[in-house]
Design a protein around this motif. Structure first.
Motif, short mmCIF file in Angstrom:
data_model
loop_
_atom_site.label_atom_id
_atom_site.label_comp_id
_atom_site.label_asym_id
_atom_site.label_seq_id
_atom_site.Cartn_x
_atom_site.Cartn_y
_atom_site.Cartn_z
N ALA A 177 10.85 -9.72 -2.33
CA ALA A 177 9.49 -9.95 -1.33
C ALA A 177 8.69 -8.70 -1.25
O ALA A 177 9.26 -7.49 -1.54
N VAL A 178 7.40 -9.08 -1.11
CA VAL A 178 6.34 -8.02 -0.72
C VAL A 178 5.98 -8.15 0.70
O VAL A 178 5.57 -9.19 1.04
N LEU A 179 5.93 -6.95 1.47
CA LEU A 179 5.84 -7.01 2.87
C LEU A 179 4.52 -6.24 3.20
O LEU A 179 4.66 -5.04 2.53
N SER A 180 3.56 -6.57 3.95
CA SER A 180 2.35 -5.85 4.08
C SER A 180 1.76 -5.92 5.54
O SER A 180 1.88 -6.99 5.93
N SER A 181 1.21 -5.00 5.99
CA SER A 181 0.46 -5.05 7.36
C SER A 181 -0.76 -5.84 6.87
O SER A 181 -1.61 -6.24 7.78
N ARG A 182 -1.27 -6.06 5.80
CA ARG A 182 -2.53 -6.62 5.44
C ARG A 182 -2.28 -8.21 5.82
O ARG A 182 -1.08 -8.77 5.95
N LEU A 183 -3.36 -9.08 6.07
CA LEU A 183 -3.23 -10.47 6.28
C LEU A 183 -2.87 -11.11 5.03
O LEU A 183 -3.12 -10.64 3.86
N ASP A 191 0.88 -1.28 0.02
CA ASP A 191 0.10 0.02 0.03
C ASP A 191 0.99 1.29 -0.02
O ASP A 191 1.60 1.33 0.99
N GLY A 192 0.80 2.14 -0.99
CA GLY A 192 1.43 3.40 -1.04
C GLY A 192 2.66 3.47 -1.74
O GLY A 192 3.53 4.23 -1.90
N SER A 208 1.30 -0.09 -4.89
CA SER A 208 -0.12 0.40 -5.06
C SER A 208 -0.35 1.75 -4.70
O SER A 208 -0.04 2.10 -3.63
N PRO A 209 -0.98 2.47 -5.55
CA PRO A 209 -1.37 3.97 -5.11
C PRO A 209 -2.29 3.98 -3.93
O PRO A 209 -3.03 3.01 -3.82
N LEU A 210 -2.13 4.80 -2.94
CA LEU A 210 -2.82 5.01 -1.77
C LEU A 210 -4.26 5.04 -2.28
O LEU A 210 -4.44 6.14 -3.17
#
Length: 133
Positions: free
Chosen positions: A71-77, A36-37, A40-42
């Motif tokens: 790697a892609v790391l996110s706060s999403r599940l 996110d951001g 992907s655009p916010l």
């Protein structure tokens, strides 16, 4: 291919790939991107977030490059992140790194591995204990 790595036309002169032009000169690198951001655009509704097409190209090019780990790391599940990225051969990290999916699809979870995290406060001598899920 004569030791030359080929990138998509749009990314050929990119700062991110400018030093990856020859297989013999490659060094192992780990590339970690937030979703996110960054990729992907916010957006006001996070359910409408989509991987930017140029970012998708970049991820595919990096994954196809020898000795580059992506790697892609996110706060999403993790289960929410997987369909949003859709690029094979990536490491995907959900829950800010609590759960991971490797390029072969196997999953790792660090939930519950630590009962508490101790952080020393710089402003006082006490210890703050944060419970882990």
């Amino acid at each position: 291919m004569n030791g030359e790595i080929r990138f998509s036309q749009k990314l050929r002169n990119s700062w991110a790939v400018s030093n990856l032009n020859n297989v013999e000169n490659l060094k192992k690198r780990l590339w970690v991107f937030d979703f996110d951001g960054t990729l992907s655009p916010l957006v006001s509704n996070r359910n409408e977030a989509k991987l930017h097409p140029l970012c998708e190209e970049l991820l595919k090019d990096l994954v196809a490059t020898p000795v580059q780990f992506v790697a892609v790391l996110s706060s999403r599940l993790l289960d929410d992140l997987i369909p949003l990225v859709g690029v094979p051969e990536l490491w995907l990290g959900g829950g800010s790194g609590v759960e991971w999916m490797s390029p072969d699809g196997s999953r790792l979870s660090f939930a519950g591995t630590l009962s508490a995290l101790h952080v020393r406060s710089a402003s006082r001598s006490g210890v703050i204990t944060l419970g882990m899920v």
